[in-house]
Design an enzyme around this catalytic site. Structure first.
Site, PDB file in Angstrom:
ATOM      1  N   CYS A 271       5.850   4.135  -4.215  1.00  0.00           N
ATOM      2  CA  CYS A 271       5.369   4.209  -2.835  1.00  0.00           C
ATOM      3  C   CYS A 271       4.518   5.435  -2.529  1.00  0.00           C
ATOM      4  CB  CYS A 271       6.530   4.093  -1.855  1.00  0.00           C
ATOM      5  SG  CYS A 271       7.729   5.453  -1.922  1.00  0.00           S
ATOM      6  N   HIS A 330      11.084   6.065   1.623  1.00  0.00           N
ATOM      7  CA  HIS A 330       9.896   5.233   1.423  1.00  0.00           C
ATOM      8  C   HIS A 330       8.733   5.949   2.100  1.00  0.00           C
ATOM      9  CE1 HIS A 330       7.226   2.001   0.792  1.00  0.00           C
ATOM     10  NE2 HIS A 330       7.185   1.598   2.040  1.00  0.00           N
ATOM     11  N   ASP A 353       0.780   0.412   5.139  1.00  0.00           N
ATOM     12  CA  ASP A 353       1.623   0.563   3.953  1.00  0.00           C
ATOM     13  C   ASP A 353       1.029  -0.267   2.822  1.00  0.00           C
ATOM     14  OD1 ASP A 353       3.602   0.862   2.087  1.00  0.00           O
ATOM     15  OD2 ASP A 353       5.254   0.379   3.441  1.00  0.00           O
TER      16      ASP A 353
END
EC number: 2.3.2.13
Length: 703
Positions: A271, A330, A353
């Site tokens: 991530c 995250h 994202d």
């Protein structure tokens, strides 16, 4: 009449447009703002002669699609479209000022010219320039009012990404490098490699005036899942044929590798890598962007606002049954722009994202989702509100799975989802907690109202604020208050306590502290387990498995000591350096308590700059490292990187280190750019995970 020479006035325009850092051969300017160029003509222009300019971008450029404009020099006030005005004329030298509208398509443009009296003659090509978004222009959708924030979120070419666990947050340096050689061209080619452009290039380019469209395309293209995008994800702890996600120190090497490999996805990312690359691309294109870390982040696969974890009698996660997950952390991005599609209430920070978790309209991407909409529970608004809302608001529910395939709710001390949402401070390296931008205080009346609104938007049902009503049964989302009551709070309390700092290479010493909350004696069966894990909390290998029978007198507290030797965990420790401990406490009368603790092993590296740093002058850096192991290690190296400090990455051999030996290594750097610059130094060894460090070097201009 001919144009014999064009002066693009790169220095003047670059300073005015905050683009002087781009090393491109062509001019780089921002939309909604005038720029100047000087034309040397074969003769002087007559007063009545008018220059007609044409700008065009993309294939099959047309005025109908706003990818082409034809406009002439005028003394009148600037109109709404592209405009040109004479600034000065000396004999056969003419300086003109051109301006694009603040809603112009961004990208590479071709500029050409002809004289109004030469209708039969074709345009004379002057050259190409690149037009970017403009956070300095009040009429641009990406306008950001604060100059300090523009310096940080648009022009800063390095930053910090926060990783670790909620109770032990660690800062990692990242080199965004948006002004490095060739990066702007790569960012533009990311747009051109998108499926939308491949299928219908003219229409795709015409949409590039809109930051909502551009950021959504980049969100899909930074991962490789649907489109041979930039980075290929890997969460299994095996990185053969590629680079471990933790070995990357910035975006530049990744983007260059993608280009050199003819757009073959770069292996591998997780991530923070996707977020770091996306921050580089969007800052490069002129959109204010930052990297955000969410601790205890929910991955709610079925969007029922519940993360359901199934465990056995030792508290070990049953992987084949647990579809949802709660990651230790995250990382995603926020970009700042107006939401013309939603209305001014939702302007400002937007979640994006690029980590490929769930599909959005058939493509692995996420956002832009308005942070304000998430905080207010307006999850029905574009784009991907329910997924982001769950990441910071879902319930975390633990189920004990029995051998007869029945399940039972277990009381757990696991903290709430969505904690310590963090980003780098403006103008400093400190961490700023922005949790209150995403949600109201836990347990407050307003938070319950927002949660009820989100439930109503998602399921079309009025909620009374009792979160236990939404549960999954047979893979379906049900709305039933009788499905399961909350787990009963047991009559004992439990907590893991670290007795010594958990250092990489050392034995772990902890204790499970149990307390009887009643005035009667109780017997407790304690089943302990421990595993090395990835940061997604996915277990890798078991390193602890033992049981204890404990008798607790009235109000008594007891400690169960736990030791995990280094030899037990060293073979299976991942580069995340994380261990998860669990204690399933089975109390008489059938009560059950699950106690969990996430541990990140600590390490040591210090970096010192020995003297003042100045552009063009060598300065010595001293790095001090410690061998974390109780054994001799060789084949260690320092990997050094820093935009504006080094022309390319350095690799410096470290002498053989005796057990737990402290050693210092010195090397020189010669800065090429002034201002605060980030120097990253990693100690890399085949014997233990990378030890990462960074320091900010304040570089003065040469006297």
């Amino acid at each position: 009449i001919r144009v014999t020479k064009v002066d693009w006035q790169r220095s003047r325009n670059g300073a005015a447009h905050h683009t002087q850092e781009y090393p491109c051969p062509e001019l780089v300017v921002r939309r909604g703002q005038s720029f100047s160029l000087t034309l040397e003509l074969s003769r002087a222009l007559d007063c009545e002669e008018i220059l007609i300019f044409t700008v065009e971008t993309g294939p099959r450029a047309s005025e109908a699609l706003h990818t082409k404009a034809v406009f002439q020099t005028s003394e009148l006030e600037r109109g709404e479209g592209w405009t040109a005005a004479r600034e000065a004329q000396m004999e056969n030298t003419l300086t003109v000022s051109l301006a694009s509208p603040p809603s112009a398509v961004v990208g590479r443009y071709l500029l050409s010219i002809r004289l109004s009296s030469h209708r039969k003659h074709s345009n004379r090509r002057l050259g190409e320039f690149v037009l970017l978004f403009n956070p300095w222009c009040a009429e641009d959708d990406v306008f950001l009012a604060s100059e300090e924030e523009r310096q940080e979120y648009v022009l800063n070419d390095s930053g910090i990404i926060f990783r670790g666990v909620e109770k032990h947050i660690r800062a990692q340096g990242w080199n965004y490098g948006q002004f490095e050689e060739g990066i702007l061209n790569i960012c533009l080619s990311i747009l051109d490699r998108s499926p939308g452009h491949q299928n219908n290039p003219a229409t795709d380019v015409s949409c590039r005036h809109n930051p909502i469209y551009v950021t959504r395309v980049i969100s899909a293209m930074v991962n490789s899942n649907n489109d041979r995008g930039v980075v290929q994800g890997q969460w299994q702890g095996k990185y053969g044929g590629g680079t471990s996600p933790l070995h990357w120190r910035g975006s530049v090497a990744i983007l260059q590798k993608w280009l050199k490999g003819r757009y073959k996805p770069v292996k591998y990312g997780q991530c923070w890598v996707f977020a770091g690359v996306m921050c580089t691309v969007l800052r490069c294109l002129g959109i204010a962007t930052r990297v955000v870390s969410n601790f205890n982040s929910a991955h709610d696969t079925d969007q029922n606002l519940s993360v359901d974890k199934y465990v056995d009698s030792f508290g070990r996660t049953l992987e084949d049954m647990t579809e949802d997950s709660m990651w230790n952390f995250h990382v995603w991005n926020e970009s700042w722009f107006a939401r013309q599609d939603l209305g001014p209430s939702y302007n400002g920070w937007q979640v994006l994202d690029a980590t490929p978790q769930e599909e959005s309209e058939g493509v692995f991407r996420c956002g832009p989702a308005s942070v304000t909409a998430i905080r207010e529970g307006d999850v029905h608004l574009a784009h991907d509100g329910p997924f982001v809302f769950a990441e910071v608001n879902a319930d975390y529910i633990t189920w004990l799975w029995h051998e007869d395939e029945s399940r039972e709710r277990v009381y757990s001390n696991t903290k709430k989802i969505g904690r310590c949402i963090s980003t780098k401070a403006v103008g400093s390296d400190s961490r700023v907690d922005i949790t209150d931008l995403y949600k109201y205080p836990e347990g407050s009346r307003k938070e319950r109202q927002v949660y009820s609104k989100a439930v109503n938007r998602l399921f079309g049902v009025e909620a009374s604020g009792r979160r236990t009503w939404i549960r999954r049964a047979g893979g379906r989302c049900l709305w039933r208050d009788d499905l399961l009551e909350p787990a009963t709070k047991p009559s004992i309390a439990g907590k893991f306590k670290v007795l010594e700092p958990p250092m990489l290479g050392r034995d772990l010493r902890l204790a499970l502290c149990l307390a009887n909350l009643t005035s009667r004696a109780q017997r407790v069966r304690v089943n302990l387990s421990g595993a090395t894990i990835l940061y997604t909390r996915k277990p890798v290998a078991e390193i602890l498995h033992e049981s204890h029978a404990v008798r607790l007198g009235p109000q008594e507290e007891k400690r169960i000591p736990i030791t995990i030797s280094y030899s037990k965990y060293k073979e299976d420790l991942t580069e995340d350096k994380k261990i998860l401990l669990a204690a399933m406490c089975l109390v008489t009368k059938g009560e059950k308590l699950l106690v969990e603790k996430d541990i990140t092993l600590e390490d040591f590296i210090t970096i010192k700059v020995l003297g003042p740093a100045m552009v063009g002058v060598a300065v010595t850096v001293e790095v001090t490292v410690v061998n974390p192991l109780l054994e001799r290690v060789k084949d260690c190296a320092l990997m050094v990187e820093g935009s504006g400090l080094l022309q390319e990455q350095l690799s410096i051999d470290v002498p053989t280190l005796e057990p737990q030996e402290r050693a210092s290594v010195q090397f020189d750097i010669t800065p090429s750019k002034s201002g605060p610059r980030q120097l990253q130094v990693d100690l890399v060894s085949p014997h233990f995970p990378d030890i990462k460090g960074f320091v900010i070097v304040h570089v003065a201009t040469a006297k």
